[in-house]
Design a protein around this motif. Structure first.
Motif, PDB file in Angstrom:
ATOM      1  N   VAL A 176       0.840  -1.189   0.000  1.00 49.00           N
ATOM      2  CA  VAL A 176       0.000   0.000   0.000  1.00 49.00           C
ATOM      3  C   VAL A 176       0.883   1.250   0.000  1.00 49.00           C
ATOM      4  O   VAL A 176       1.775   1.390   0.845  1.00 49.00           O
ATOM      5  CB  VAL A 176      -0.941   0.019   1.222  1.00 49.00           C
ATOM      6  CG1 VAL A 176      -1.764   1.306   1.222  1.00 49.00           C
ATOM      7  CG2 VAL A 176      -1.855  -1.197   1.211  1.00 49.00           C
ATOM      8  N   GLU A 217      -5.902  -0.999  -6.833  1.00 53.69           N
ATOM      9  CA  GLU A 217      -6.986  -0.909  -5.868  1.00 53.69           C
ATOM     10  C   GLU A 217      -6.852   0.328  -4.996  1.00 53.69           C
ATOM     11  O   GLU A 217      -5.750   0.725  -4.625  1.00 53.69           O
ATOM     12  CB  GLU A 217      -7.003  -2.149  -4.969  1.00 53.69           C
ATOM     13  CG  GLU A 217      -7.203  -3.457  -5.702  1.00 53.69           C
ATOM     14  CD  GLU A 217      -7.215  -4.648  -4.757  1.00 53.69           C
ATOM     15  OE1 GLU A 217      -7.969  -5.588  -5.019  1.00 53.69           O
ATOM     16  OE2 GLU A 217      -6.464  -4.613  -3.759  1.00 53.69           O
ATOM     17  N   VAL A 219      -7.233   1.768  -1.406  1.00 50.63           N
ATOM     18  CA  VAL A 219      -7.312   1.375  -0.001  1.00 50.63           C
ATOM     19  C   VAL A 219      -7.877   2.581   0.731  1.00 50.63           C
ATOM     20  O   VAL A 219      -7.179   3.568   0.968  1.00 50.63           O
ATOM     21  CB  VAL A 219      -5.931   0.982   0.559  1.00 50.63           C
ATOM     22  CG1 VAL A 219      -6.054   0.545   2.015  1.00 50.63           C
ATOM     23  CG2 VAL A 219      -5.323  -0.138  -0.280  1.00 50.63           C
ATOM     24  N   TYR A 224      -3.203   3.578  -2.340  1.00 49.49           N
ATOM     25  CA  TYR A 224      -3.424   2.635  -3.433  1.00 49.49           C
ATOM     26  C   TYR A 224      -2.437   1.484  -3.346  1.00 49.49           C
ATOM     27  O   TYR A 224      -1.363   1.601  -2.760  1.00 49.49           O
ATOM     28  CB  TYR A 224      -3.247   3.335  -4.785  1.00 49.49           C
ATOM     29  CG  TYR A 224      -4.197   4.473  -5.034  1.00 49.49           C
ATOM     30  CD1 TYR A 224      -5.474   4.240  -5.530  1.00 49.49           C
ATOM     31  CD2 TYR A 224      -3.815   5.792  -4.758  1.00 49.49           C
ATOM     32  CE1 TYR A 224      -6.350   5.292  -5.764  1.00 49.49           C
ATOM     33  CE2 TYR A 224      -4.678   6.841  -4.978  1.00 49.49           C
ATOM     34  CZ  TYR A 224      -5.943   6.585  -5.483  1.00 49.49           C
ATOM     35  OH  TYR A 224      -6.806   7.616  -5.698  1.00 49.49           O
ATOM     36  N   ARG A 225      -2.806   0.381  -4.017  1.00 52.51           N
ATOM     37  CA  ARG A 225      -1.874  -0.736  -4.189  1.00 52.51           C
ATOM     38  C   ARG A 225      -2.200  -1.477  -5.466  1.00 52.51           C
ATOM     39  O   ARG A 225      -3.325  -1.407  -5.978  1.00 52.51           O
ATOM     40  CB  ARG A 225      -1.967  -1.708  -3.000  1.00 52.51           C
ATOM     41  CG  ARG A 225      -3.290  -2.474  -2.924  1.00 52.51           C
ATOM     42  CD  ARG A 225      -3.318  -3.378  -1.722  1.00 52.51           C
ATOM     43  NE  ARG A 225      -4.651  -3.905  -1.495  1.00 52.51           N
ATOM     44  CZ  ARG A 225      -5.073  -4.367  -0.317  1.00 52.51           C
ATOM     45  NH1 ARG A 225      -4.256  -4.372   0.728  1.00 52.51           N
ATOM     46  NH2 ARG A 225      -6.305  -4.820  -0.177  1.00 52.51           N
TER      47      ARG A 225
END
Length: 228
Positions: A176, A217, A219, A224-225
């Protein structure tokens, strides 16, 4: 066979803590207390992973990381950085694009075990003998030297900012990234823009990547990750 972890840390208490817990978890450990000895030790016998403190005598951790990652014989060895300095995290992520993960001091032994296992798992699943200047994730290929991205052989036209963001995600799938770390990595710590600017760039990157972009994605409340 147990994975061998090389601990590079100059604080004896931390070394003792790490050695005890790693040994209890089934890893083989070896410890050195400065960067120069770390480089020498890796040449003699390459470990499966290096747990590397940033602030070291003689040769600092960032230089050790850079040296290992530039040498084709050691570039594939995963490195987890240990740091007590928040600004050092940004340097690792934004400038080096080399360390596989980082852990901020103080840390819990459980956190260290989880991070090590995650990095080793990712390394074992990664393709061997890939070009050092390229990252291949399924149908996506990132050419770091040419700053080009290909999907199934077709070029994806990205801006310089979008390319930097994607490269960060691709170097550490599953990790992340906060918006502030992404902004520092892309524009530097002197940039004082609003975090929503990063949201806009990530949104455009997703659209350009098509189906692959769905793997980036959000978070919520963090950043984001890239989904592994």
């Amino acid at each position: 066979m147990a994975s061998k972890i090389l601990i590079v840390e100059d604080e004896p208490d931390i070394v003792e803590l790490l050695v005890y817990n790693l040994d209890q978890a089934g890893f083989k450990t070896e410890a050195v207390f400065n960067g120069a000895d770390a480089l020498d030790r890796v040449k003699v016998q390459a470990p499966d992973l290096v747990l590397l403190d940033l602030l070291l005598p003689e040769v600092d951790g960032l230089e050790v990381c850079r040296t290992l990652k530039r040498d084709p014989e050691t570039a594939s060895i995963p490195i987890i950085m240990l740091t007590a300095k928040g600004e050092a995290i940004d340097r690792i992520v934004g400038l080096e694009l080399a360390a596989d993960d980082y852990i901020t001091k103080p840390f819990s032994p459980r956190e260290v075990m989880l991070r090590i296992r995650a990095v080793l798992r990712h390394t074992l699943n990664a393709p061997r003998n890939k070009p050092l200047n390229q990252i291949q994730i399924d149908e996506l290929k990132i050419d770091l030297d040419r700053h080009q991205v290909f999907s199934n052989g077709s070029v994806i036209d990205l801006t310089a900012t979008e390319f930097k963001i994607l490269s960060l995600f691709a170097h550490s799938p599953g990790r992340v990234f906060t918006r502030s770390i992404l902004m520092d990595a892309v524009w530097g710590q002197e940039y004082y823009g609003i975090e929503r600017t990063m949201d806009t760039h990530v949104s455009r990157l997703r659209r350009k990547l098509g189906q692959f972009g769905e793997r980036i994605e959000t978070v919520h409340g963090v950043g984001y990750r890239l989904k592994e």
